[in-house]
Design a protein around this motif. Structure first.
Motif, PDB file in Angstrom:
ATOM      1  N   VAL A   1       0.572  -1.169   0.075  1.00  0.00           N
ATOM      2  CA  VAL A   1       0.072   0.017  -0.210  1.00  0.00           C
ATOM      3  C   VAL A   1       0.886   1.196   0.171  1.00  0.00           C
ATOM      4  CG1 VAL A   1      -1.780   1.496   1.240  1.00  0.00           C
ATOM      5  CG2 VAL A   1      -2.011  -1.068   1.065  1.00  0.00           C
ATOM      6  N   GLU A   2       2.068   1.354   0.744  1.00  0.00           N
ATOM      7  CA  GLU A   2       2.782   2.359   0.872  1.00  0.00           C
ATOM      8  C   GLU A   2       3.603   2.646  -0.324  1.00  0.00           C
ATOM      9  OE1 GLU A   2       4.560   5.659   1.983  1.00  0.00           O
ATOM     10  OE2 GLU A   2       2.932   4.710   2.932  1.00  0.00           O
ATOM     11  N   GLU A   3       4.014   1.546  -1.340  1.00  0.00           N
ATOM     12  CA  GLU A   3       4.698   1.578  -2.540  1.00  0.00           C
ATOM     13  C   GLU A   3       3.532   2.264  -3.604  1.00  0.00           C
ATOM     14  OE1 GLU A   3       5.901  -2.510  -2.722  1.00  0.00           O
ATOM     15  OE2 GLU A   3       7.795  -2.065  -1.994  1.00  0.00           O
ATOM     16  N   LEU A   4       2.273   1.781  -3.385  1.00  0.00           N
ATOM     17  CA  LEU A   4       1.255   2.315  -4.268  1.00  0.00           C
ATOM     18  C   LEU A   4       0.974   3.927  -4.031  1.00  0.00           C
ATOM     19  CD1 LEU A   4      -1.511  -0.552  -4.260  1.00  0.00           C
ATOM     20  CD2 LEU A   4       0.121   0.048  -6.207  1.00  0.00           C
ATOM     21  N   ARG A   5       1.223   4.340  -2.711  1.00  0.00           N
ATOM     22  CA  ARG A   5       0.901   5.749  -2.580  1.00  0.00           C
ATOM     23  C   ARG A   5       2.199   6.463  -3.000  1.00  0.00           C
ATOM     24  NH1 ARG A   5      -0.386   4.640   3.491  1.00  0.00           N
ATOM     25  NH2 ARG A   5      -2.771   4.737   3.392  1.00  0.00           N
ATOM     26  N   ARG A   6       3.486   5.793  -3.125  1.00  0.00           N
ATOM     27  CA  ARG A   6       4.484   6.655  -3.632  1.00  0.00           C
ATOM     28  C   ARG A   6       4.694   6.509  -5.213  1.00  0.00           C
ATOM     29  NH1 ARG A   6       9.793   3.527  -2.262  1.00  0.00           N
ATOM     30  NH2 ARG A   6      10.827   5.061  -3.529  1.00  0.00           N
ATOM     31  N   ALA A   7       3.976   5.568  -5.813  1.00  0.00           N
ATOM     32  CA  ALA A   7       4.112   5.513  -7.192  1.00  0.00           C
ATOM     33  C   ALA A   7       2.974   6.466  -7.723  1.00  0.00           C
ATOM     34  CB  ALA A   7       3.566   4.257  -7.563  1.00  0.00           C
ATOM     35  N   ASP A   8       1.955   6.764  -6.716  1.00  0.00           N
ATOM     36  CA  ASP A   8       0.657   7.627  -7.141  1.00  0.00           C
ATOM     37  C   ASP A   8       1.402   9.071  -7.005  1.00  0.00           C
ATOM     38  OD1 ASP A   8      -2.199   8.255  -7.589  1.00  0.00           O
ATOM     39  OD2 ASP A   8      -1.802   9.168  -5.642  1.00  0.00           O
ATOM     40  N   ALA A   9       1.993   9.089  -6.069  1.00  0.00           N
ATOM     41  CA  ALA A   9       2.652  10.519  -5.846  1.00  0.00           C
ATOM     42  C   ALA A   9       3.348  10.940  -6.971  1.00  0.00           C
ATOM     43  CB  ALA A   9       3.335  10.683  -4.444  1.00  0.00           C
ATOM     44  N   LEU A  10       4.453   9.959  -7.258  1.00  0.00           N
ATOM     45  CA  LEU A  10       5.230  10.233  -8.725  1.00  0.00           C
ATOM     46  C   LEU A  10       4.605  10.751  -9.820  1.00  0.00           C
ATOM     47  CD1 LEU A  10       8.037   7.413  -7.902  1.00  0.00           C
ATOM     48  CD2 LEU A  10       8.260   9.909  -7.832  1.00  0.00           C
ATOM     49  N   LEU A  11       3.503   9.678 -10.169  1.00  0.00           N
ATOM     50  CA  LEU A  11       2.767   9.736 -11.390  1.00  0.00           C
ATOM     51  C   LEU A  11       2.008  11.167 -11.458  1.00  0.00           C
ATOM     52  CD1 LEU A  11       1.356   6.071 -11.741  1.00  0.00           C
ATOM     53  CD2 LEU A  11       3.012   7.426 -13.369  1.00  0.00           C
ATOM     54  N   ARG A  12       1.500  11.644 -10.258  1.00  0.00           N
ATOM     55  CA  ARG A  12       0.723  12.898 -10.233  1.00  0.00           C
ATOM     56  C   ARG A  12       1.483  14.063 -10.544  1.00  0.00           C
ATOM     57  NH1 ARG A  12      -4.320  12.598  -7.898  1.00  0.00           N
ATOM     58  NH2 ARG A  12      -4.793  10.355  -6.989  1.00  0.00           N
ATOM     59  N   ARG A  13       2.757  13.949 -10.655  1.00  0.00           N
ATOM     60  CA  ARG A  13       3.857  14.846 -10.866  1.00  0.00           C
ATOM     61  C   ARG A  13       4.140  15.027 -12.288  1.00  0.00           C
ATOM     62  NH1 ARG A  13       4.250  13.766  -5.517  1.00  0.00           N
ATOM     63  NH2 ARG A  13       4.401  15.531  -3.950  1.00  0.00           N
ATOM     64  N   MET A  14       3.829  14.089 -12.751  1.00  0.00           N
ATOM     65  CA  MET A  14       4.281  13.714 -14.269  1.00  0.00           C
ATOM     66  C   MET A  14       3.351  14.278 -15.143  1.00  0.00           C
ATOM     67  SD  MET A  14       5.977  10.142 -14.317  1.00  0.00           S
ATOM     68  CE  MET A  14       7.222   9.513 -12.826  1.00  0.00           C
ATOM     69  N   SER A  15       3.838  14.787 -16.427  1.00  0.00           N
ATOM     70  CA  SER A  15       3.146  15.026 -17.527  1.00  0.00           C
ATOM     71  C   SER A  15       2.501  13.586 -18.195  1.00  0.00           C
ATOM     72  CB  SER A  15       3.697  15.551 -18.794  1.00  0.00           C
ATOM     73  OG  SER A  15       4.649  14.594 -19.487  1.00  0.00           O
ATOM     74  N   PRO A  16       1.332  13.452 -18.706  1.00  0.00           N
ATOM     75  CA  PRO A  16       0.865  12.453 -19.357  1.00  0.00           C
ATOM     76  C   PRO A  16       2.040  11.494 -20.096  1.00  0.00           C
ATOM     77  CG  PRO A  16      -0.870  13.958 -19.483  1.00  0.00           C
ATOM     78  CD  PRO A  16       0.444  14.796 -19.105  1.00  0.00           C
ATOM     79  N   GLU A  17       2.754  12.115 -20.750  1.00  0.00           N
ATOM     80  CA  GLU A  17       3.783  11.571 -21.725  1.00  0.00           C
ATOM     81  C   GLU A  17       4.994  11.095 -20.817  1.00  0.00           C
ATOM     82  OE1 GLU A  17       2.649  14.992 -22.083  1.00  0.00           O
ATOM     83  OE2 GLU A  17       1.239  14.458 -23.823  1.00  0.00           O
ATOM     84  N   GLN A  18       5.257  11.719 -19.828  1.00  0.00           N
ATOM     85  CA  GLN A  18       6.419  11.131 -18.872  1.00  0.00           C
ATOM     86  C   GLN A  18       5.769  10.028 -18.126  1.00  0.00           C
ATOM     87  OE1 GLN A  18       6.709  14.778 -16.389  1.00  0.00           O
ATOM     88  NE2 GLN A  18       8.795  15.011 -17.228  1.00  0.00           N
ATOM     89  N   ALA A  19       4.587  10.011 -17.720  1.00  0.00           N
ATOM     90  CA  ALA A  19       3.920   8.927 -17.029  1.00  0.00           C
ATOM     91  C   ALA A  19       3.976   7.706 -17.694  1.00  0.00           C
ATOM     92  CB  ALA A  19       2.630   9.218 -16.298  1.00  0.00           C
ATOM     93  N   ASP A  20       3.539   7.958 -19.204  1.00  0.00           N
ATOM     94  CA  ASP A  20       3.561   6.868 -19.906  1.00  0.00           C
ATOM     95  C   ASP A  20       4.931   6.379 -20.263  1.00  0.00           C
ATOM     96  OD1 ASP A  20       1.944   5.066 -21.791  1.00  0.00           O
ATOM     97  OD2 ASP A  20       3.364   6.052 -23.626  1.00  0.00           O
TER      98      ASP A  20
END
Length: 93
Positions: A56-75
């Motif tokens: 769950v903590e790892e999913l939170r970290r991944a979510d925090a990272l993805l929210r800071r990225m542009s759609p292209e960076q996230a992809d």
């Protein structure tokens, strides 16, 4: 804590708590927050077994990272992860 004790803290009868525990009824978001406070945990921790805590903590970290990225960076980031794992996950439309 007994069902009666939890019910008293929430202003509910033990029958309501029993329905939650039996999976017959799902508590609403406000009740989940209250339960988390009673048990001194987070609402999402109520849904996962204790051994899933790290996941769950790892999913939170991944979510925090993805929210800071542009759609292209996230992809690109997700594509790298798929390459590292040797898997392909279908995109959600």
């Amino acid at each position: 804590m007994t069902q009666e004790q939890v019910g008293n803290k929430l202003g509910l009868g033990s029958a309501a708590i029993h329905k939650w525990e039996a999976g017959k009824v799902v508590p609403n978001v406000d009740r989940l927050r209250q339960l988390a406070e009673i048990y001194e945990t987070t609402p999402d921790a109520l849904f996962y077994p204790p051994e899933a805590g790290r996941h769950v903590e790892e999913l939170r970290r991944a979510d925090a990272l993805l929210r800071r990225m542009s759609p292209e960076q996230a992809d690109r980031w997700l594509t790298v992860a798929e390459d590292l794992l040797g898997i392909s996950v279908p995109k959600i439309k």
